[in-house]
Scaffold this active site. Structure first.
Site, mmCIF file in Angstrom:
data_model
loop_
_atom_site.group_PDB
_atom_site.id
_atom_site.type_symbol
_atom_site.label_atom_id
_atom_site.label_comp_id
_atom_site.label_asym_id
_atom_site.label_seq_id
_atom_site.Cartn_x
_atom_site.Cartn_y
_atom_site.Cartn_z
ATOM 1 N N ASN A 7 0.759 -1.141 0.201
ATOM 2 C CA ASN A 7 -0.132 0.063 0.066
ATOM 3 C C ASN A 7 0.819 1.438 0.047
ATOM 4 O O ASN A 7 1.657 1.529 0.993
ATOM 5 C CB ASN A 7 -1.004 -0.192 1.209
ATOM 6 N N TRP A 8 1.142 1.734 -1.203
ATOM 7 C CA TRP A 8 1.933 3.101 -1.191
ATOM 8 C C TRP A 8 1.283 4.328 -0.700
ATOM 9 O O TRP A 8 1.712 5.291 -0.671
ATOM 10 C CB TRP A 8 2.344 2.998 -2.782
ATOM 11 N N LYS A 9 0.080 4.322 -0.396
ATOM 12 C CA LYS A 9 -0.518 5.484 0.115
ATOM 13 C C LYS A 9 -0.657 6.665 -0.754
ATOM 14 O O LYS A 9 -0.131 6.487 -1.741
ATOM 15 C CB LYS A 9 -0.371 5.745 1.643
ATOM 16 N N HIS A 94 -9.790 0.996 4.868
ATOM 17 C CA HIS A 94 -8.384 1.173 5.669
ATOM 18 C C HIS A 94 -8.583 2.235 6.772
ATOM 19 O O HIS A 94 -9.486 3.289 6.605
ATOM 20 C CB HIS A 94 -7.380 1.957 4.690
ATOM 21 N N GLU A 166 -5.330 -4.915 10.565
ATOM 22 C CA GLU A 166 -4.192 -3.841 11.003
ATOM 23 C C GLU A 166 -4.250 -2.959 12.263
ATOM 24 O O GLU A 166 -5.295 -2.137 12.455
ATOM 25 C CB GLU A 166 -4.312 -2.796 9.907
ATOM 26 N N GLY A 172 2.692 2.594 11.178
ATOM 27 C CA GLY A 172 3.816 3.559 10.921
ATOM 28 C C GLY A 172 4.541 3.752 12.251
ATOM 29 O O GLY A 172 5.132 4.773 12.615
ATOM 30 N N SER A 211 3.811 -1.876 10.581
ATOM 31 C CA SER A 211 5.284 -2.030 10.735
ATOM 32 C C SER A 211 5.912 -3.143 10.350
ATOM 33 O O SER A 211 6.646 -3.523 10.941
ATOM 34 C CB SER A 211 5.327 -1.615 12.245
ATOM 35 N N GLY A 232 2.912 -1.054 4.634
ATOM 36 C CA GLY A 232 2.962 0.527 4.199
ATOM 37 C C GLY A 232 4.308 0.901 3.811
ATOM 38 O O GLY A 232 4.837 0.836 2.528
ATOM 39 N N GLY A 233 4.681 1.637 4.764
ATOM 40 C CA GLY A 233 6.215 2.339 4.856
ATOM 41 C C GLY A 233 7.412 1.562 3.987
ATOM 42 O O GLY A 233 7.852 2.120 3.194
HETATM 43 P P1 13P Z 1 3.196 0.383 7.789
HETATM 44 O O1 13P Z 1 3.500 -0.714 7.149
HETATM 45 O O2 13P Z 1 3.701 1.742 7.503
HETATM 46 O O3 13P Z 1 2.983 0.252 9.280
HETATM 47 O O4 13P Z 1 1.595 0.728 7.070
HETATM 48 C C1 13P Z 1 0.708 -0.508 7.281
HETATM 49 C C2 13P Z 1 -0.476 0.066 6.361
HETATM 50 O O5 13P Z 1 -1.292 0.943 6.708
HETATM 51 C C3 13P Z 1 -0.686 -0.731 5.370
HETATM 52 O O6 13P Z 1 -2.124 -0.695 4.848
#
Ligand code: 13P
Length: 258
Positions: A7-9, A94, A166, A172, A211, A232-233
């Site tokens: 998920n590149w947000k 999300h 999640e 994050g 994370s 995510g990150g």
């Molecule tokens: P992180 O991996 O940055 O904690 O984010 C998780 C997330 O929200 C994926 O949708």
């Protein structure tokens, strides 16, 4: 089957998304046994990233979707539009959508139904905030989110439901939820889907997100209760994401050799 969903947000432009997608394709070169990889760029990059992924093992997902109708919905992106640019997965509900954009349980349920009726694969996100975890009511909270989102949902015969657990406080933060707590939650989610929704095992998958990095991916992925990861990150940094993909390839290869 294991899933690795990136998920590149709201982080990358079109050129950066293409470069990262190229990196993902390079990372899996030479691997025979692969997890199901899905990348979810910003809407502006979907079309270009799709061109790059055609004929690869990497599928495309959207981070959100609007109502199932077309028409006067300024600013929304409809399911047929996502389908047109090659999306096969859609993230729904999300926590960032729920918290920052006030998507209620009712909105999440409506969007989930729309994704399913359009024939796409939903990745439904659930997860509790910190105060709920501290009060010990996280399972009830997550199961309530699930039952609300899944009420009246009709999956077609070959359709699959992905649920991503999640916990909001882990997203994050740099520290994932403890593996033992994730396993307990996944078991509850699995039981709910089997017993209340009468879904057989092959009709759903339960992913963890929050994370995940190269150094912790394997310990989650090797668990049979964890069908995959929503990242995510770490999915934005190709070196880190490559480590996660390698961990997933190792697990899938080990499964194939049993
Ligand atoms: P992180 O991996 O940055 O904690 O984010 C998780 C997330 O929200 C994926 O949708």
């Amino acid at each position: 089957m294991k899933y690795v969903v990136a998920n590149w947000k709201m982080n990358l432009g079109v050129r950066e998304s293409i470069a990262l997608a190229r990196g993902v394709l390079r990372a899996i070169q030479g691997h025979d046994q692969l997890p199901q990889i899905v990348v979810c760029p910003s809407a502006t990059a979907l079309s270009e990233v799709h061109k790059l992924l055609t004929r690869s093992h990497v599928l495309l997902g959207a981070q959100n979707a609007g109502p199932d109708k077309s028409g006067a919905f300024t600013g929304e992106i409809g399911l047929s539009q996502l389908d047109e640019v090659g999306c096969t997965f859609v993230i729904v509900g999300h926590s960032e959508r729920r918290v920052h954009f006030h998507e209620t349980d009712a909105v999440v349920a409506e969007r989930l139904r729309a994704v399913v009726s359009a024939g796409l694969t939903p990745i439904l996100c659930v997860g509790e905030p910190k105060d709920i975890r501290d009060s010990g009511k996280e399972t009830a909270y997550v199961l309530r989110q699930l039952s609300s989102a899944l009420a009246d949902l009709k999956l077609s015969r070959n359709q699959k439901l992905l649920v991503a657990y999640e916990p909001i406080w882990a997203i994050g933060s740099g520290t994932p939820a403890a593996l033992k707590d994730v396993l307990v939650m996944h078991e509850s989610i699995r039981k709910f889907l089997q017993e209340d929704l009468h879904l057989s095992d092959e009709r759903f998958a339960v992913l963890y997100g929050g994370s995940i990095e190269g150094k912790n991916a394997y310990q989650f992925l090797r668990e049979s209760e964890v069908d995959g990861l929503l990242v995510g990150g770490a999915s934005l940094k190709i070196n880190e994401f490559t480590k996660i993909l390698e961990a997933a390839c190792d697990v899938v290869e080990a499964q194939a050799s049993v």
